[in-house]
Structures are given as C-alpha cells and as structure tokens.
Design an enzyme around this catalytic site. Structure first.
Site, PDB file in Angstrom:
ATOM      1  N   LYS A 203       0.864  -1.183   0.000  1.00 44.08           N
ATOM      2  CA  LYS A 203       0.000   0.000   0.000  1.00 44.08           C
ATOM      3  C   LYS A 203       0.900   1.232   0.000  1.00 44.08           C
ATOM      4  O   LYS A 203       1.498   1.574   1.021  1.00 44.08           O
ATOM      5  CB  LYS A 203      -0.922   0.001   1.216  1.00 44.08           C
ATOM      6  CG  LYS A 203      -2.005   1.084   1.161  1.00 44.08           C
ATOM      7  CD  LYS A 203      -1.726   2.139   2.193  1.00 44.08           C
ATOM      8  CE  LYS A 203      -2.676   3.320   2.001  1.00 44.08           C
ATOM      9  NZ  LYS A 203      -1.987   4.607   2.115  1.00 44.08           N
ATOM     10  N   SER A 256       5.474   7.719  10.250  1.00 47.79           N
ATOM     11  CA  SER A 256       5.596   8.500  11.483  1.00 47.79           C
ATOM     12  C   SER A 256       5.468   7.611  12.712  1.00 47.79           C
ATOM     13  O   SER A 256       4.853   6.541  12.670  1.00 47.79           O
ATOM     14  CB  SER A 256       4.515   9.589  11.528  1.00 47.79           C
ATOM     15  OG  SER A 256       3.238   9.005  11.733  1.00 47.79           O
ATOM     16  N   THR A 257       6.037   8.076  13.814  1.00 45.53           N
ATOM     17  CA  THR A 257       5.938   7.341  15.068  1.00 45.53           C
ATOM     18  C   THR A 257       4.493   7.210  15.509  1.00 45.53           C
ATOM     19  O   THR A 257       4.074   6.157  16.012  1.00 45.53           O
ATOM     20  CB  THR A 257       6.773   8.041  16.157  1.00 45.53           C
ATOM     21  OG1 THR A 257       8.157   7.993  15.773  1.00 45.53           O
ATOM     22  CG2 THR A 257       6.610   7.369  17.509  1.00 45.53           C
ATOM     23  N   GLY A 260       2.880   4.512  13.555  1.00 43.14           N
ATOM     24  CA  GLY A 260       3.467   3.255  13.997  1.00 43.14           C
ATOM     25  C   GLY A 260       2.847   2.775  15.301  1.00 43.14           C
ATOM     26  O   GLY A 260       2.590   1.572  15.482  1.00 43.14           O
ATOM     27  N   GLU A 277       9.810   1.266  11.050  1.00 47.70           N
ATOM     28  CA  GLU A 277      10.882   2.248  10.843  1.00 47.70           C
ATOM     29  C   GLU A 277      10.215   3.604  10.887  1.00 47.70           C
ATOM     30  O   GLU A 277       9.480   3.979   9.976  1.00 47.70           O
ATOM     31  CB  GLU A 277      11.582   1.992   9.497  1.00 47.70           C
ATOM     32  CG  GLU A 277      12.893   2.744   9.353  1.00 47.70           C
ATOM     33  CD  GLU A 277      12.766   4.004   8.513  1.00 47.70           C
ATOM     34  OE1 GLU A 277      12.645   5.090   9.134  1.00 47.70           O
ATOM     35  OE2 GLU A 277      12.773   3.917   7.289  1.00 47.70           O
ATOM     36  N   CYS A 311      13.514  10.597   7.171  1.00 44.13           N
ATOM     37  CA  CYS A 311      13.359  10.221   8.576  1.00 44.13           C
ATOM     38  C   CYS A 311      14.673  10.339   9.339  1.00 44.13           C
ATOM     39  O   CYS A 311      14.680  10.588  10.543  1.00 44.13           O
ATOM     40  CB  CYS A 311      12.805   8.807   8.682  1.00 44.13           C
ATOM     41  SG  CYS A 311      13.633   7.613   7.624  1.00 44.13           S
ATOM     42  N   GLU A 405      10.027  16.181  15.331  1.00 44.79           N
ATOM     43  CA  GLU A 405      10.406  15.985  13.935  1.00 44.79           C
ATOM     44  C   GLU A 405       9.596  16.940  13.056  1.00 44.79           C
ATOM     45  O   GLU A 405       8.366  16.882  13.023  1.00 44.79           O
ATOM     46  CB  GLU A 405      10.143  14.537  13.518  1.00 44.79           C
ATOM     47  CG  GLU A 405      10.597  14.236  12.103  1.00 44.79           C
ATOM     48  CD  GLU A 405      10.349  12.799  11.704  1.00 44.79           C
ATOM     49  OE1 GLU A 405      11.175  12.240  10.962  1.00 44.79           O
ATOM     50  OE2 GLU A 405       9.322  12.221  12.138  1.00 44.79           O
TER      51      GLU A 405
END
Length: 823
Positions: A203, A256-257, A260, A277, A311, A405
């Site tokens: 995706k 992104s965290t 995730g 990641e 990243c 970030e």
C-alpha cells in the site's frame, strides 16, 4: 522543456554565462513518463495478480505534481473488498512461491533488477514528477538503490538454504510505505520479503502512488509470477485494513511514530510480525578538529537532501563552542548557493515539498521558533509548494523545533563544550534513527559513535545507504531493520513454529493486571515448611524479592502461598507491586551501562561461574523440582542439567556475536555492531520453571542487557533458589533482578514503564495482547508467546538465533576513507 520553472529564466550568451558562472537550466524531458500516463488514460486501478483491477463504484484520488500543482493521474481509492482480493491473491501465490528453490527465486529477483535497470530513467522521472524531489536524487540515489536491493536480495534468496537454516517464510506481507521515498522504501520491504519466500501486498502513500504502480508493471514484464507482488491504493484507513487482515502474517511499516503506534495497537494479540521504521530527530555533531569545509557539505546532505523530508535527516546541528560562530557563518554562506526549483531541472538542489499541508506544517514550526525569539535565517524559494532552506539558532533544548520531527528543510543549531556534553545532547531525544560525527580524530569519532543511541552512525558523512547495511532505529524510531542479513529476520519465522494467527481476545485493557491481591495463611503447610511430624519445626526459609544484588522485602509486605505438587503450601514468596517494579527498573537501569562496558570474556566467565555454582547444588534443585512439579527425580535432573548446559551455551556466546563488517559499496568500512537492547522485562512461563527461566534470562544478560525477571507464577521457588548462586558468582548487583507475584500484575507495570526497552512475555493470549498493545507507549520491542507453550528441553525451541535476535539491536557505523585515494 515546456512548463518547467527554469523556462522563465532570461537567455544569456555563452560569454555572459562564463562571466556569471550561473547554472542551467538543464531540463529533463518528461515525454516518456507522460506517454506512460497516457497509456493508462491518466487513470489507474490496483495491480493484483499481474493485472489491472478497477472495480466499479470506487472513488478516485488526484495525484499531483507538487512543483507545478498540475494533476498527473487519478488513482483508485480501495475498499475492504479490494484488500481482500489482493491478500487472497498473495496467499494463493505464496503456496507455490515459498516452495520454489532459492535459486529460482534468485532468478526472478535478478530478472526484476535487470528490467528496472532498463526502465531506470522512466522510473526516475515518474518519481520526480510524483514526489517533487529532484531528478538528480531519483536518478542518482533512489533508482540505483532499488537496483542494488534487488541484486543483493537475489543473492540472499540463492543462499537461504545455507545461511538461514532453521528459518522459513512468514507468509503474506503487508507493506506500507510513506511518500518521502516511495520507490526506494518499497524496495526495502519487497526485496527481502520475496527473497525469503513471502508474497507481498503493498500500500503506497496517498500522495505518491505512481512509481509503485510502474514498478508492478515492470515486475510483471520481468516474469514475476502472478500474485507474488500486488499493489493496492487508498487512503490511510486502507493501511489499517491491510495491517489487520486475518490472512496477513507480517506488517512492514515505514512512517511516522504516531502511525506506527496505531499499527502496534491495531495488530496487538493477532500473532502478526511487525517491523517499524519510524521518525527521527538525528543529531549532526561537529567537533572543533573537524575539516569544517567538508563538514559543511556533510550538513547539506544531512538536512537538505530530499527537502529535509527524510526520517534520518540531520535536523539537529551540534557544533563545538570554539568553532560554533565560524561554522554557522560557513553554513549561511553555503546556503546562499543552494538552488530550489523544478524537480525536473537537473541543476536544482531542492525540489518542492510534497503537499501544501506539509509545507504549512513546516512553516508553523519555524514561525513558532521565531516567536520564541530564535534567529531564523532563510534563502529565497520560488512561490508555490516550495519552502526555503532554513537555519534556526538561539533556541533552547526544550523548544519544539529541537524536540519534534519537522520533516522539512529546517536545521536547528546549538553549541556544546565537551564531547560528553555533545553525547548527552545528541541522546536527549525520544528518537534514535541516525546520527553523524565529524572529526579528523578517528578515536574520538568511534568512541562517540559507540555512545550514540542510534541505529546508524555516519562518520564524516550523513545519509549513506546500502542494501548490505541494515537501516532502522532505537527507542521511538522503531525496531526491525531494512537491509543487511539483519533485515532478513523480519521476514522469517523459526522452522518449528506453526502459523501464528489469533482472534484478538476481548477484555478491558485498563483493568488488565491492575488488581493487587495476596494470600492469607495456609492451613495445610507441607513438610518443607514445618518439618516432619515429631521433629523440631524447620527454621523458616524466607523467599524475598531480589534486586540491586540484594534480597528485599516486598513494598506491600504481602505474601503469596506457593503450593507443591500435592496441593500443600510449599513456601511463601513476596507479592510484588508497582513500587517494587519501580525500584527494580531503577537499579537495572543503573547497572546496564556498566555491564555492557564489560568485555564479553568477563561476562562469559560470570555465566560459566553461574553454571559451576548451580551444579554444586544439583541435588537441592532436583529435589525442588520433584517437590513442586511432581516430576520424577530423573526428569528433574534432566531439567537442571539442561539449565547448566544452557548457561554454558550462552556463556559461549558472550564474546561471539559482536557484529561483522558489512560489504557495502562505500569506499571505507561499515561496522555492524550488535548492541544490547537495554533493560529487558521478562515474564517467564510456568512450564519447566528453572530451565525456562535460565533459557530466557541468560541470552539477555550474555549480550549486555540487564533484566527484571518474573519467575514462574505457580512454581517460582526453583528460580528463587538461584539467589545464593547469583550472590556467589560475581554477577554485579542490578544486572539480574527477580520479582515474584502475579505475572500479569508485574508485567503490566513493566510494560508501561518508560525505562524498559523491551518486554518478553510468556503467559496467556490476553497478556500477550496487552503487552503488545501497551508497548506502543514508547515503542518498546516485544516478544510474546500468545499463550502457546514451548518445549524448553528442545534446543530448536529454546536457544539459538531467535534468542540472539531478541537480545540485541543492530547499529551500523559508517567509516569513510579517502586520505590516500579518492573516494
């Protein structure tokens, strides 16, 4: 070329150009890319089973060129039905794909690599149009890395039977990739997955779908069997549909965290493998003895590569105080020469931000810093979806632009005085993806690299990538690696393991393990407590908690009654609570750095000594197991002897799993270092209470971690009898800490604790789901059993590479060269 931003420049004579030395324009022709779009009438469906699939009644999303704002094509917005179709195709194809020889899979990957090379320019142009990054980057970085990964993993497919013995494919992989490197990050997931015998449903990101669809066509042209690689397009919700699909066995995610964490919670308790990641806030450390001019170029690569939408972007610049002002002036001078413009102009250094919403987010961060009183230095950028290279100085360590970030071309600079301060500032972040060190003193560089908590450390360079060196993070930058042999383990499972697929149990997460209860006096004490009838009562043996190298009373001062095989009260052990967890984690955190600094040889001697002292008390431990488990003396002795052998096994690995030299394309050396994860919480199962405890704890401490362990809830005393063994075996206090009581109650607080870096849980399916779900709080690594038992006497199931994989995290240190010969 028509429509480029370069087009409006005033034409000059050759003499005038030599006078000004002005670049370009040098436009890239996009007619072949446009022809490809025209072939599809600028309208794309999904690519499933090597065919275009466009079901009726679907919505479409307009994919735009960020530089011009023009529509490139319309791509389908998939539904659950489409996800089902793609996963079904992958599941069916995986049956035959996994049965192919490694050589056959290698041939397919080799064919795809060759065909990508034949269409390299088309891929580069489509990627530049779709993403807004410069053609220089797509042509010279992204596409060559895709080719490199295909060739590299073709090699691993060929070698799987020899180099990955004891492992087999996971099954169907759901890969979800972001918009900043749509093609390259896709290859990072697809190549190892296919090499190891899995099939893939990809995706791509909403903004950038075209290069993935083009790659799918190329795979079909190269002869890749139908269903092995499938592409479905849709919004963010579609990613969750894919990740939670019952027939998806592994989710590989880059993004992104925050997303995730959502995926971690969504897949908790399902049995799916997950690699993440995630985001980063990577430091760039400039020491006073660095080659400052070269370091300036390193900073350019670190932060303004791909418009800072990386990243691992080096967005935090840490410069030694003695050269800070001079270096900042050099950066500003170099910024004036950066060229921002059309992605298809080959002289441009930076292209467009991917979307107006992302540009707005970047601008808000910069404006907030300006309002805080920071100095903001920018150069000019064209109007539209472009953002100028930005340097921010005069900020504090808690400013949002320092902590969060930004994902844009924004560099934040701060001074430091000593190397220790630089390391402290660099590690003062929730992230740990990348970092770089600039100095001409190699000993300083390597020692600094060792101390940085990041998955990649570049020395005198930044943002170097290669298929042979795994890329991934520490802390909230995620876990798992893309690339290298270390990345293969994300796409395999132990040969003995059945498919793990579970219906998520329904229970109240907020109440799991929350209750605290203790036992009352037992009226049926065994002879182990009171002695034989007619004899003097036994001197009481108190089983306390064990942390910091000493026995401690439980904070709540409550006890748990442990029963023997006859159901009689065998012993009373402490009932641990939240404060006991806090105390144990605190001492474990203090002990771990020192334990890690010890040589592997020293750690091995201590584990050998543990085995020696355990054998000295063989009869005592055998009798314990006979009493509490009801086993025969022969079975009990087998377990104790296996525990001794297990200690020998892991003592032997203390100095034999430190890492390797990666064979990358870099002119220099890349070191793969296996570092400890940190503080690991371990909840042990009830079966084989001594052997399971040793089998889980020993690999963790062998590789330099400290541990807070929960022994068997039903039969904790064999593990507790190790207290005296530990105290006489030179194991430093705080390296191994033992808390008794309710497995789930203690696990709850270990999993929630921010200073636990990994949680291993061997208990119920509900507990496994809770641990995985709750681990998202700080993206800690987890290893759970989903309520399935292991045979701890079976070496395949109770030692080996699986345990090593869980006990370490990989750091790759890139050492550049070039003093004698040109790089």
């Amino acid at each position: 070329m028509a429509g480029t931003l370069s087009e409006g420049r005033e034409k000059k004579t050759i003499a005038e150009i030599f006078e000004t030395m002005e670049y370009g324009p040098a436009p890239e022709d996009d007619k072949v890319a446009k022809a490809w779009l025209d072939d599809h009438e600028q309208r794309f469906g999904h690519f499933i089973n090597n065919k275009w699939v466009a079901p009726e009644g679907r919505n479409y999303y307009e994919t735009k060129d960020p530089c011009r704002g023009t529509v490139l094509a319309s791509t389908i917005q998939g539904t659950q039905e489409d996800v089902d179709q793609a996963v079904a195709a992958a599941k069916e194809a995986q049956k035959s794909w996994s049965q192919l020889s490694g050589h056959a899979r290698a041939r397919y990957l080799y064919s795809v690599a060759r065909h990508v090379q034949k269409h390299a320019r088309l891929l580069a142009v489509v990627e530049a149009l779709d993403n807004g990054k410069t053609i220089r980057e797509t042509r010279d970085c992204d596409v060559p890395l895709v080719v490199r990964h295909l060739y590299y993993h073709a090699g691993w497919a060929q070698l799987m039977d020899d180099e990955m013995k004891g492992w087999k494919p996971v099954g169907v992989v759901g890969a979800i990739v972001p918009w900043n490197f749509p093609l390259m990050l896709m290859a990072w997931k697809v190549c190892p997955a296919l090499a190891m015998g899995n099939t893939v449903v990809l995706k791509p990101a909403t903004y950038t779908r075209l290069s993935a669809l083009l790659f799918a066509e190329i795979c079909a042209e190269a002869g890749l069997p139908a269903g092995v690689f499938n592409v479905i397009t849709g919004g963010g919700a579609m990613g969750s549909m894919l990740a939670t699909h019952a027939d998806v066995d592994k989710v590989a995610f880059t993004g992104s965290t925050e997303v995730g964490q959502i995926l971690r919670r969504a897949t908790a308790g399902t049995g799916k493998k997950l690699s993440l990641e995630l985001g980063g806030k990577s430091p760039v450390i400039i020491f006073e003895n660095a080659d400052l001019d070269s370091a300036v170029e390193g900073v350019i690569d670190a932060i303004w590569f791909n418009q800072g939408q990386v990243c691992s972007a080096g967005s935090r610049l840490l410069v030694q105080q003695s050269v800070y002002e001079r270096f900042i002036e050099k950066i500003k001078l170099r910024m004036k020469t950066l060229r921002v413009g059309s992605s298809l102009d080959k002289v441009m250094d930076m292209g467009a931000i991917v979307d107006d919403s992302q540009k707005k987010s970047v601008a808000e961060y910069v404006e907030e810093a300006r309002q805080e009183g920071a100095e903001v230095y920018q150069i000019e950028a064209p109007s539209g979806c472009f953002y100028p290279p930005t340097l921010i100085t005069g900020v504090g360590t808690v400013s949002r632009v320092v902590v969060e970030e930004i994902f844009g071309p924004v560099l934040v600079a701060m001074p430091f005085r000593t190397a220790k301060e630089a390391i402290a500032l660099a590690n003062n972040t929730i992230y740990g993806l990348g970092s770089s060190v600039f100095t001409e003193q190699m000993t300083l560089a390597i020692e600094t690299a060792k101390m940085l908590k990041a998955g990649a450390v570049w020395i005198n360079c930044h943002n170097m990538f290669d298929a042979a060196a795994g890329f991934g993070g520490y802390k909230q930058s995620g876990y798992g690696r893309d690339g290298g042999k270390e990345g293969l383990f994300e796409y395999v499972k132990p040969l003995w393991q059945e498919r793990l697929s579970f219906k998520v149990p329904q229970f109240d997460l907020s109440k799991f393990g929350a209750g605290y209860m203790a036992d009352r006096p037992a009226l049926n004490p065994s002879q182990h407590i009171v002695g034989s009838p007619g004899d003097l009562p036994k001197v009481d043996r108190t089983y306390k908690l064990y942390y910091g190298g000493a026995q401690k009373r439980p904070d709540g001062n409550y006890s748990r009654v442990v029963k023997d095989a006859k159901g009689e009260a065998y012993a009373l052990v402490g009932e641990s609570n939240r404060k006991d967890v806090r105390n144990a984690v605190e001492v474990a955190g203090k002990a771990q750095p020192g334990w890690d600094k010890r040589s592997g040889f020293n750690r091995s001697q201590i584990l050998f000594y543990l085995a020696e002292n355990l054998e000295q008390r063989l009869d005592e431990f055998v009798q314990q197991l006979v009493d509490v488990m009801g086993t025969t003396e022969e079975e009990a002795k087998e377990e104790v002897m296996a525990a001794i052998a297990r200690l020998f096994y892991w003592a032997s690995y203390c100095d034999k799993h430190g890492g390797a030299v990666q064979e990358t394309q870099l002119y220099g050396t890349v070191l793969r270092i296996h570092e400890p994860v940190g503080v690991i919480g371990i909840a042990c199962p009830d079966e084989s209470p001594l052997l399971a405890f040793v089998s889980l704890v020993a690999p963790a401490i062998a590789r330099g971690n400290s541990v807070v362990a929960i022994p068997s809830e039903k039969h904790p005393t064999p593990a507790l009898a190790l207290y005296q063994v530990l105290e006489t075996s030179d194991l430093p206090g705080g390296v191994l800490n033992i808390l008794t009581g309710s497995r789930d109650h203690i696990s709850k607080y270990l999993t929630e604790h921010q200073d636990i870096q990994a949680m291993w849980y061997f208990g119920s399916l509900e507990g496994s789901a809770f641990v995985e779900h709750t681990s998202a709080v700080n993206v800690k690594r987890t290893w759970v059993n989903y309520g399935k038992t292991r045979d701890w006497l079976n070496k395949q199931q109770s030692q080996g590479e699986e345990f090593l994989y869980q006990a370490v995290q990989v750091k790759n240190v890139w050492l550049t060269m070039g003093d004698i010969f040109a790089n």
